[in-house]
Design an enzyme around this catalytic site. Structure first.
Site, PDB file in Angstrom:
ATOM      1  N   HIS A   1     -11.255  22.776   8.653  1.00 36.69           N
ATOM      2  CA  HIS A   1     -12.694  22.675   8.357  1.00 36.69           C
ATOM      3  C   HIS A   1     -12.950  21.487   7.413  1.00 36.69           C
ATOM      4  O   HIS A   1     -13.425  21.659   6.279  1.00 36.69           O
ATOM      5  CB  HIS A   1     -13.111  23.996   7.698  1.00 36.69           C
ATOM      6  CG  HIS A   1     -14.572  24.292   7.659  1.00 36.69           C
ATOM      7  ND1 HIS A   1     -15.490  23.452   7.100  1.00 36.69           N
ATOM      8  CD2 HIS A   1     -15.269  25.366   8.094  1.00 36.69           C
ATOM      9  CE1 HIS A   1     -16.697  24.005   7.176  1.00 36.69           C
ATOM     10  NE2 HIS A   1     -16.585  25.170   7.793  1.00 36.69           N
TER      11      HIS A   1
ATOM     12  N   GLU B   1     -14.788  19.225  12.118  1.00 41.08           N
ATOM     13  CA  GLU B   1     -13.677  20.174  12.100  1.00 41.08           C
ATOM     14  C   GLU B   1     -12.911  20.152  13.419  1.00 41.08           C
ATOM     15  O   GLU B   1     -13.506  20.316  14.479  1.00 41.08           O
ATOM     16  CB  GLU B   1     -14.227  21.582  11.856  1.00 41.08           C
ATOM     17  CG  GLU B   1     -15.150  21.640  10.653  1.00 41.08           C
ATOM     18  CD  GLU B   1     -15.984  22.926  10.616  1.00 41.08           C
ATOM     19  OE1 GLU B   1     -15.515  23.961  11.126  1.00 41.08           O
ATOM     20  OE2 GLU B   1     -17.096  22.876  10.079  1.00 41.08           O
TER      21      GLU B   1
HETATM   22  O1  TA6 Z   1     -18.029  25.531  10.442  1.00 43.22           O
HETATM   23  C1  TA6 Z   1     -19.409  25.569  10.226  1.00 43.22           C
HETATM   24  C2  TA6 Z   1     -19.742  26.848   9.506  1.00 43.22           C
HETATM   25  O2  TA6 Z   1     -19.348  27.954  10.266  1.00 43.22           O
HETATM   26  C3  TA6 Z   1     -21.243  26.839   9.196  1.00 43.22           C
HETATM   27  O3  TA6 Z   1     -21.983  27.752   9.972  1.00 43.22           O
HETATM   28  C4  TA6 Z   1     -21.324  27.036   7.704  1.00 43.22           C
HETATM   29  O4  TA6 Z   1     -21.780  28.234   7.309  1.00 43.22           O
HETATM   30  C5  TA6 Z   1     -19.935  26.656   7.238  1.00 43.22           C
HETATM   31  O5  TA6 Z   1     -19.047  26.919   8.268  1.00 43.22           O
HETATM   32  C6  TA6 Z   1     -19.450  27.145   5.892  1.00 43.22           C
HETATM   33  O6  TA6 Z   1     -19.035  28.472   5.907  1.00 43.22           O
HETATM   34  P1  TA6 Z   1     -18.566  29.167   4.560  1.00 43.22           P
HETATM   35  O7  TA6 Z   1     -18.094  30.541   4.934  1.00 43.22           O
HETATM   36  O8  TA6 Z   1     -17.449  28.338   4.003  1.00 43.22           O
HETATM   37  O9  TA6 Z   1     -19.769  29.167   3.653  1.00 43.22           O
END
Ligand code: TA6
Length: 281
Positions: free
Chosen positions: A156, A256
Site C-alpha cells: 500500500h 498500490e
Molecule cells: O487502498 C485504498 C484504501 O482501501 C482506501 O479506501 C482508504 O481508506 C485507504 O485504503 C486507507 O485505509 P486505512 O485502513 O489505512 O485507513
C-alpha cells in the site's frame, strides 16, 4: 566507496532497521508490520510519504510508508480492515550488504492471535533491497498448513509528491477500474490526474507505470500483482483522519501493487511471491 550498513535503531520509539547501501541510498523499516517508512535513493530526497501525525504505538497501523496488506484487502473479508500483517510484530530474518546493495528480510508466522482472526497456517516474508535509485520489495506467502486458503494482499505504497495536483500517473489508459459505489469503468484519459478524492482498483493493470512530477519522476514495476489501487483521500476525507494533517493529502498519492480483485487460492505447501520495484528518475 563505503560499505553497506544495516543498523538497528528506534524510530519514533519503535524498533526498526536502517539500511544504507554503499552508494548512500537509505531505507528504514519498522519491525511493527515490517513497515517501510522511509526510502531515500542515492543522492536524492525522501520518496515515501509519512504523515506527521502517524501513530507509533506498536499497535496501530502507521499512516504512510508501505503498509503490507495481508490476508484481506479493506473490508473484503471478516478479519481486521486491510488484514493483520500491518499491525503485527515481524522478525528480522536476514540482513545482507554487498558492494552495491543493502538488503533485509522480515518474517511473520501464524500464531494463536493470527489464527483467532484467520484460521490458517502461513509464513509471510517481506524483503527490501536498495541500490542507487532503485528500491525492490518482495512479498512471499507460504501456506504451511494442511488445507488450501484464499488471501488478498497489497503493498500500500504512500508515495511522496510535492503537490498532488501537478502529478500525472501514466500507464493506466484503457484499464478497467472499480471505484467505491460506482459501476466498473474504463480509464479513457492519457494519464490519471488527481484533483479530487480518488479510490480506484484497476484490474489487470500493466506491470509498468510512471508517476511524473514537474521536476522528477518515479517508475513503478510490479510482478505478480495484477491490480493497482490508486488512492488519495482529498480534503474532506483527510480532515476526518486523526492521523493525517489537514493538508497531508496534497503531498501523497498511494499507488498500490495489489492482488485484490480476485483473491488467490494457495494449496497446502504452496508459495506465492509478488514484487514491486520503484526507480527514481
Ligand atoms: O487502498 C485504498 C484504501 O482501501 C482506501 O479506501 C482508504 O481508506 C485507504 O485504503 C486507507 O485505509 P486505512 O485502513 O489505512 O485507513
Amino acid at each position: 566507496m563505503t560499505e553497506a550498513r544495516i543498523d538497528p535503531l528506534q524510530f519514533h520509539g519503535q524498533p526498526a532497521l536502517s539500511l544504507t547501501a554503499p552508494d548512500g541510498a537509505k531505507a528504514v523499516i519498522l519491525l511493527h508490520g515490517a513497515h517501510l517508512v522511509s526510502w531515500i535513493p542515492a543522492g536524492g530526497a525522501e520518496r515515501l510519504y509519512l504523515s506527521e501525525r502517524a501513530v507509533f504505538d506498536g499497535k496501530s497501523a502507521v499512516r504512510g510508508g508501505v503498509p503490507i496488506i495481508f490476508p484481506q484487502f479493506a473490508e473484503r473479508g471478516s478479519g481486521p480492515r486491510h488484514g493483520f500483517a500491518r499491525t503485527r510484530p515481524w522478525q528480522v530474518e536476514l540482513t545482507r550488504g554487498g558492494v552495491d546493495f543493502a538488503l533485509a528480510s522480515f518474517t511473520l508466522r501464524a500464531d494463536a492471535e493470527t489464527r483467532s482472526l484467520w484460521p490458517h497456517d502461513f509464513r509471510a516474508e517481506f524483503t527490501v533491497s536498495l541500490s542507487g535509485a532503485r528500491l525492490d520489495m518482495e512479498l512471499d506467502i507460504a501456506n504451511t498448513g494442511t488445507r488450501p486458503f484464499q488471501f488478498s494482499c497489497a503493498l500500500h505504497s504512500y508515495l511522496r509528491v510535492a503537490d498532488v495536483e501537478t502529478v500525472r500517473l501514466e500507464g493506466l489508459q484503457g484499464v478497467r477500474y472499480e471505484s467505491a459505489g460506482a459501476a466498473v469503468r474504463r480509464d479513457n484519459g492519457h494519464a490519471v490526474i488527481v484533483d479530487d478524492e480518488i479510490d480506484r482498483i484497476y484490474c489487470g493493470a500493466p506491470d509498468t507505470l510512471l508517476l511524473r512530477e514537474p521536476h522528477r519522476a518515479l517508475a513503478l514495476q510490479s510482478e505478480n500483482f495484477p491490480d493497482v489501487v490508486v488512492w488519495n483521500p482529498w480534503e474532506v476525507q483527510c480532515r476526518r483522519m486523526a492521523d493525517m494533517p489537514a493538508d497531508g493529502f496534497r503531498r501523497m498519492l498511494c499507488i498500490e501493487a495489489a492482488r485484490v480483485a480476485q483473491p488467490l487460492e494457495l494449496a497446502a505447501g504452496a508459495e506465492w511471491c509478488g514484487r514491486q520495484c520503484l526507480v527514481a528518475v
